[in-house]
Design a protein around this motif. Structure first.
Motif, PDB file in Angstrom:
ATOM      1  N   LYS A   1       7.430  -5.887   3.631  1.00 59.76           N
ATOM      2  CA  LYS A   1       7.276  -5.870   2.366  1.00 59.76           C
ATOM      3  C   LYS A   1       8.181  -5.719   1.667  1.00 59.76           C
ATOM      4  O   LYS A   1       7.873  -4.465   2.069  1.00 59.76           O
ATOM      5  N   GLU A   2       9.162  -6.565   1.219  1.00 59.70           N
ATOM      6  CA  GLU A   2       9.967  -5.685  -0.068  1.00 59.70           C
ATOM      7  C   GLU A   2      10.750  -4.251   0.271  1.00 59.70           C
ATOM      8  O   GLU A   2      10.594  -3.119  -0.017  1.00 59.70           O
ATOM      9  N   GLY A   3      11.089  -4.744   1.348  1.00 60.58           N
ATOM     10  CA  GLY A   3      11.552  -3.662   2.131  1.00 60.58           C
ATOM     11  C   GLY A   3      10.248  -2.181   2.933  1.00 60.58           C
ATOM     12  O   GLY A   3      11.209  -1.031   3.106  1.00 60.58           O
ATOM     13  N   LYS A   4       9.142  -2.622   3.044  1.00 58.88           N
ATOM     14  CA  LYS A   4       8.409  -2.139   4.020  1.00 58.88           C
ATOM     15  C   LYS A   4       7.453  -2.504   4.882  1.00 58.88           C
ATOM     16  O   LYS A   4       7.302  -3.224   5.122  1.00 58.88           O
ATOM     17  N   LEU A   5       6.941  -1.712   5.681  1.00 64.07           N
ATOM     18  CA  LEU A   5       6.825  -2.389   7.029  1.00 64.07           C
ATOM     19  C   LEU A   5       5.115  -1.942   6.928  1.00 64.07           C
ATOM     20  O   LEU A   5       4.953  -0.339   6.970  1.00 64.07           O
ATOM     21  N   TYR A   6       3.912  -3.173   6.873  1.00 62.54           N
ATOM     22  CA  TYR A   6       3.178  -2.481   6.255  1.00 62.54           C
ATOM     23  C   TYR A   6       2.319  -2.645   8.058  1.00 62.54           C
ATOM     24  O   TYR A   6       2.266  -4.145   9.359  1.00 62.54           O
ATOM     25  N   LEU A   7       1.595  -1.901   8.643  1.00 60.43           N
ATOM     26  CA  LEU A   7       0.455  -1.753  10.047  1.00 60.43           C
ATOM     27  C   LEU A   7      -0.838  -2.131   9.893  1.00 60.43           C
ATOM     28  O   LEU A   7      -1.670  -0.787   9.025  1.00 60.43           O
ATOM     29  N   THR A   8      -1.762  -3.021  10.011  1.00 62.14           N
ATOM     30  CA  THR A   8      -2.587  -3.071   9.946  1.00 62.14           C
ATOM     31  C   THR A   8      -3.534  -2.764  11.250  1.00 62.14           C
ATOM     32  O   THR A   8      -3.289  -3.398  12.634  1.00 62.14           O
TER      33      THR A   8
END
Length: 400
Positions: free
Chosen positions: A226-233
């Motif tokens: 999202k928006e140039g970021k990597l989100y790790l759940t």
């Protein structure tokens, strides 16, 4: 800072010389290296919702400093000023040439909890210098989290984070390559970020002022961009994040941890060990040697700043700083690092000659205080940051 570093290095150097002298004068009892090193470990048992000194970690090429909660400080706290310090990943090959024709190390990325925790309990943090790891354990939202970080001591471009989750909450971790970077001398540079999928890796491509870089992220957590970021759940049980600079790494997380521990065990056992009767002196000795061994390697890729791969305080490498550390490396048996510095400078003699000729119009060598990561060609062009070149250079002229 330089005077303080001189003071610390002089104490260490005196201690090593005294230690060697005692060996010759009396019967020597071999110290328990593991116990001697573990006496310098850092233990924290209370979480403080306030600025706290971050913990430095690295492998000589790649490093960072980590906050109380095991990862980097949340951006909302960083914006309040420098009270929390800079916590981000840095790599010795990740730099650009910018203002004043100088070279600047860039932050590679931040890794932080997406949502700050309202309450933290059952807290502990342990930096093991003998193992080369930082382990942080705490409970938040009725979920127990166990975070361990290390920089692979054998694969120098690899960093690792392992998180155990026990509870109903599924925390989210953000990996953020910075799009706007603030550098020394009041600079602000932009960076283009692009994240793509390559098999089991996410490739993060960076372009800063026309210079291209990349790193890869491999994780068993659920990943979204999202928006140039990597989100790790994170999921229940074991989660891992392996971040490798330049090239992919297929090394399993368990293997990376084991080879890192093995390397540090061997390194400490090959390094001269001292056991002081004074516990504070012991901690100074261990933590200083750990900083040196975490910050400097024998790869001849450049010189790290004196504060390590943290980006705090003074961000440039001084050859003079190394001259204070060099005798300690020699006395403690770390000949490979000490030798590589001599070779590194020797290989750049012609570049230093050309630098001196271009800026001073004379033959010989006037070495800059701040050494370049790249070539000497164009370095400090048209002029160094300080008007007086003699103020920020080493006054050694070699006339031919």
């Amino acid at each position: 800072m330089i005077d303080f570093m001189k003071y610390i290095i002089s104490i260490l150097y005196f201690s090593v010389c005294l230690f060697c002298s005692c060996q010759e004068q009396q019967a020597f009892i071999e110290p328990n290296v593991k116990a001697a090193v573990e006496a310098g470990d850092i233990y924290r048992t209370t979480y403080v919702d306030a600025p706290t000194l971050p913990l430095n970690q690295g492998n000589g090429c790649f490093g960072s400093s980590y906050s109380q909660l095991g990862l980097h400080v949340h951006p909302s706290l960083v914006k309040r000023g420098h009270k929390y310090g800079e916590t981000h990943l840095m790599h010795i090959e990740h730099w650009i040439r910018a203002k004043f024709g100088s070279d600047y190390l860039l932050p590679l990325a931040r890794i932080y909890w997406a949502n700050p925790f309202e309450e933290v309990s059952d807290y502990s943090q342990h930096q093991s210098f003998y193992d080369g790891t930082i382990e942080t354990i705490f409970t938040a939202h009725q979920t127990k989290l166990n975070v361990m970080t290390w920089f692979d001591a054998c694969e120098k471009d690899l960093s690792a984070t392992r998180i155990y989750v026990a509870g109903n909450t599924r925390p989210v971790i953000v990996i953020e390559p910075l799009k706007v970077i603030n550098l020394h001398y009041a600079q602000q540079v932009g960076q283009v970020v692009n994240i793509t999928q390559e098999e089991e890796n996410r490739k993060v491509s960076l372009n800063c002022q026309g210079k291209k870089f990349c790193f890869y992220v491999r994780s068993n957590a659920d990943a979204q961009v999202k928006e140039g970021k990597l989100y790790l759940t994170l999921k229940e049980g074991e989660n891992y994040i392996l971040l490798s600079y330049k090239t992919k790494s297929n090394t399993p997380v368990v293997s990376s941890l084991q080879q890192t521990r093995d390397w540090w065990h061997q390194k400490w056992n090959e390094t001269a060990a001292i056991q002081f009767s004074d516990s504070e002196a012991q901690r100074v000795w261990v933590r200083s040697m750990a900083l040196f061994l975490s910050t400097f390697g024998s790869e001849k890729l450049g010189l790290a700043p004196p504060t390590g791969f943290a980006g705090n305080s003074w961000p440039f490498p001084y050859p003079q700083d190394l001259s204070y550390i060099h005798p300690v490396l020699l006395q403690t048996g770390n000949i490979d690092i000490a030798k590589s510095w001599i070779e590194y400078f020797a290989e750049r003699i012609e570049g230093m000659k050309a630098y001196t000729k271009r800026l001073l119009k004379v033959d010989g060598i006037l070495s800059p205080w701040v050494f370049p990561y790249g070539d000497f060609e164009g370095y400090h062009d048209p002029t160094p940051p300080i008007n007086s070149i003699t103020r920020y250079t080493t006054p050694v002229i070699w006339l031919e």
